[in-house]
Enzyme design. Structure first.
Site, mmCIF file in Angstrom:
data_model
loop_
_atom_site.group_PDB
_atom_site.id
_atom_site.type_symbol
_atom_site.label_atom_id
_atom_site.label_comp_id
_atom_site.label_asym_id
_atom_site.label_seq_id
_atom_site.Cartn_x
_atom_site.Cartn_y
_atom_site.Cartn_z
ATOM 1 C CD GLU A 156 -3.342 -0.454 1.921
ATOM 2 O OE1 GLU A 156 -3.143 0.324 2.874
ATOM 3 O OE2 GLU A 156 -4.442 -0.994 1.713
ATOM 4 C CG HIS A 199 10.568 -28.787 2.565
ATOM 5 N ND1 HIS A 199 11.162 -29.976 2.236
ATOM 6 C CD2 HIS A 199 11.277 -28.293 3.614
ATOM 7 C CE1 HIS A 199 12.169 -30.213 3.061
ATOM 8 N NE2 HIS A 199 12.261 -29.209 3.905
ATOM 9 C CE LYS A 240 -12.041 1.735 0.750
ATOM 10 N NZ LYS A 240 -11.370 2.799 1.505
#
Lengths: 446, 446
Positions: B290, B311, B423
């Site tokens: 951000e 792994h 938004k």
């Protein structure tokens, strides 16, 4: 007719995201390779590497696990999975997706499932031993080679504790092993001590989720492993098709290939919107990294989570460099739901009455469209529901996609030569015989 | 003298990894900018964005939280943090690092801590409500704007449940709020219902971990927040230095900058070796994404974990494209330890007697050296110990490094303009007044 998970790739296309998306003719051109690739894979079907395609048809294993499960339920309350990498991630993805986060605190039909062995951090073992009643705890030790350091040291430690708690003789039934049946330290110990060895699937760990490695804990936790396998069979079937409209794992692979090779998008994000698919994204992350990251090639996979990462990573995804592609996963039907209570607060009133599941879907849609509007390629895998059947499809979808992507890139997806060197350094530092040269080499840097 | 965390960057250098590492003269050149940058930052010290530098000196807050903690301990057994993004990640990093994974099942001095509100997945809330005794549960609702959808709907839901369990009047003391004190939905509700509002730190959320947002739960869980702040002060002090040998956050930022700008390494991995620092890596991941991901610039952060990801991701890191740099974190002293039991198995005998902590260190060292040998730049942050004091240093180290990196890249690290569009789409789809245009726009794609 059987429902199939759907890969929606319209926002991956140049039509929608301009020069950052794929062109139809590019995809069509790759599509011409599909028949040849499928033929090659079919020829190799008896190669251990590709034997993961036989796992969904292994009724013998299902029956064996069913019997084992009766014994586990009768004798134990907890099952601890001791493995690292592939020996851990598949089972973890299944349990988390189907059982959620608070499984062990909620009253469930199956056993409580815990994970250990994916680290040598002593605190993790220490904490776990404080909360387990060892008399009621079975351990599933998974190591293909039978000599992997992390699960082996955890196993040795747990074994000592169990013997201390119940005695040498009774300890026998507390341990179930999954390792290759040939001679190796873990199979030797299992034979000597009389532990049941389920015999590790012959292929590589990261294609083993639908073998005993993933299925034992799924069944012990109360889930229907037959449905997981039935789901996988559906994808196996469509993967045999040379028709681009049918073979969605190939489409997925082809678009990853085009993004990477044609547009230098070297990062591939997997971002499920159902919270409990978060561990699934970590299973994917291993599959992609180990299968494809070699010979100076490789797409770096990222495990993200929606809507959580809308408040963490989305800023970067929308306004950062054009170096990534994103794949969402979301269930169309979701059996869990709640309703937002109505509120007197005027500004928040619009939220009242909406269902949480509806909001989740709206968040996915708003994120996907706004990424597309910023010319950020993104696709979505829609699951009809979130259950064993579609989870089985999802695993097999990505496994087949990895195989296809390896073929397109010209990479052997089944090996991992890059990690051998650091293992040798470890052996050297731990004083294992035969690694004195490596010990000397690394000691220069300590 | 106070000990300070150490950033070892020798394996980042061209001397060690050839053309993929930084050259000394490049670093020296950037170093010349430090005095100017420090001067600029110093001038802005009363800007809300930079007021995070005042947090480690806020004794009033420490006293207030101390009093609040007495009340919490007297009345409650559980504390649920309801936030998303920065309102969640900082507290989560502290609790996980210091209290571990099984904190709520182990007997501890402090309250049990749970996290919710970082999703709108209904199952997560549902599961949590099944295991909580609401009469014994307090909620800390964190939303800077006081209108963020995810924590708001969770808050509204929890509030209804708590009122159902204890009645409207008693419910009052179950909720503590952190939102900006100006007029907003959450502060309005808090005022009307009589909930304590701690007043959100004036700057942006991702620099708020050492405000009430992170400190309340740390204290409630039984940790010494004064030590967290004391650690942060040490890094604040060295950041004021214009001497490259002292100012390690600047060195860290400069090497990230050089990798990205000079060598197109667009991925930055943070890989702690202490297992319970895994959530810290997710806090870092937000800070980096951000703060820096904008204007088509940005380094993509990856949260990894050692030895787990040896792994899973190491194959890619060692043999994949030269597109990433890696930072390890490991504690030099670790109060937890266990010893590997001796075994009769000849091949495994070399493991017997080693301490788990020693193995952990060997794994880090082997991984770091083998990466370097493959010309993969990597550095390590060494913590003298893993405790509140050095965790406080670690948070502040990365916060200052983000600020420096923003200055070097010419980016404002304190805004996040990219997420506004999605938004608005959400508001539109949820029927919020004033967002009819966005609703129409996105409905074309449903």
């Amino acid at each position: 007719m059987e429902k199939i998970i759907k890969y929606d790739c319209q926002f991956m296309s140049a039509e929608k995201v301009g020069s950052f998306g794929f062109k139809k003719q590019e995809l069509a051109k790759l599509g011409k390779k599909l028949a040849t690739i499928n033929k090659k894979i079919e020829k190799l079907k008896n190669n251990p590497d590709l034997s993961f395609r036989k796992l969904p048809y292994d009724n013998l294993l299902v029956n064996l696990l069913g019997k084992l499960n009766v014994i586990l339920k009768k004798n134990f309350k907890n099952l601890v999975i001791v493995g690292i990498g592939a020996s851990d991630l598949g089972a973890r993805a299944i349990i988390r997706t189907l059982a959620g986060r608070y499984n062990n605190q909620l009253k469930t039909k199956g056993l409580n499932i815990y994970f250990a062995g994916n680290t040598t951090d002593p605190r993790v073992l220490d904490d776990l031993l404080k909360i387990l009643d060892l008399k009621k705890t079975a351990f599933f030790i998974v190591s293909r080679s039978g000599s992997t350091i992390e699960p082996m040291v955890s196993f040795l430690y747990f074994r000592k504790k169990v013997i201390g708690a119940v005695g040498q003789k009774k300890a026998q039934k507390h341990f179930i092993i999954s390792t290759l049946p040939n001679k190796n330290p873990l199979s030797d110990i299992a034979q000597k001590e009389g532990y049941l060895n389920l015999a590790h699937y012959p292929g590589g760990g990261r294609y083993s989720v639908l073998s005993a490695n993933g299925l034992l804990s799924a069944m012990a936790c109360g889930f229907d492993i037959k449905k997981l396998l039935a789901g996988a069979r559906v994808i196996d079937k469509i993967s045999k098709s040379n028709n681009l409209k049918v073979n969605s794992p190939f489409i997925f692979a082809a678009l990853q290939y085009l993004a990477y090779k044609k547009r230098k998008q070297n990062i591939s994000v997997l971002m499920p919107y159902n919270y409990y698919l978060n561990e699934f994204a970590f299973w994917f992350r291993q599959l992609w990294a180990e299968s494809l990251g070699k010979e100076r090639l490789g797409i770096t996979p990222i495990a993200a989570l929606g809507p959580t990462d809308q408040h963490s990573q989305l800023q970067l995804y929308i306004e950062g460099p054009h170096d990534k592609i994103i794949t969402f996963i979301i269930a169309e039907k979701y059996k869990h739901d709640l309703s937002v209570p109505k509120t007197n607060n005027k500004e928040m009133a619009y939220l009242g009455g909406h269902s949480f599941n509806q909001i989740l879907k709206i968040e996915h849609k708003a994120t996907s469209v706004s990424l597309m509007k910023s010319q950020r390629p993104n696709g979505t895998i829609y699951l009809p529901e979130l259950n064993e059947y579609y989870l089985g499809q999802l695993f097999f979808f990505f496994e087949m996609a990895a195989v296809y992507l390896g073929e397109l890139l010209g990479i052997n997806v089944f090996n991992q030569p890059g990690v051998e060197h650091s293992k040798k350094y470890m052996y050297g530092l731990l004083g294992r015989k035969g690694f004195e040269k490596e010990a000397r080499e690394i000691k220069k840097f300590l």
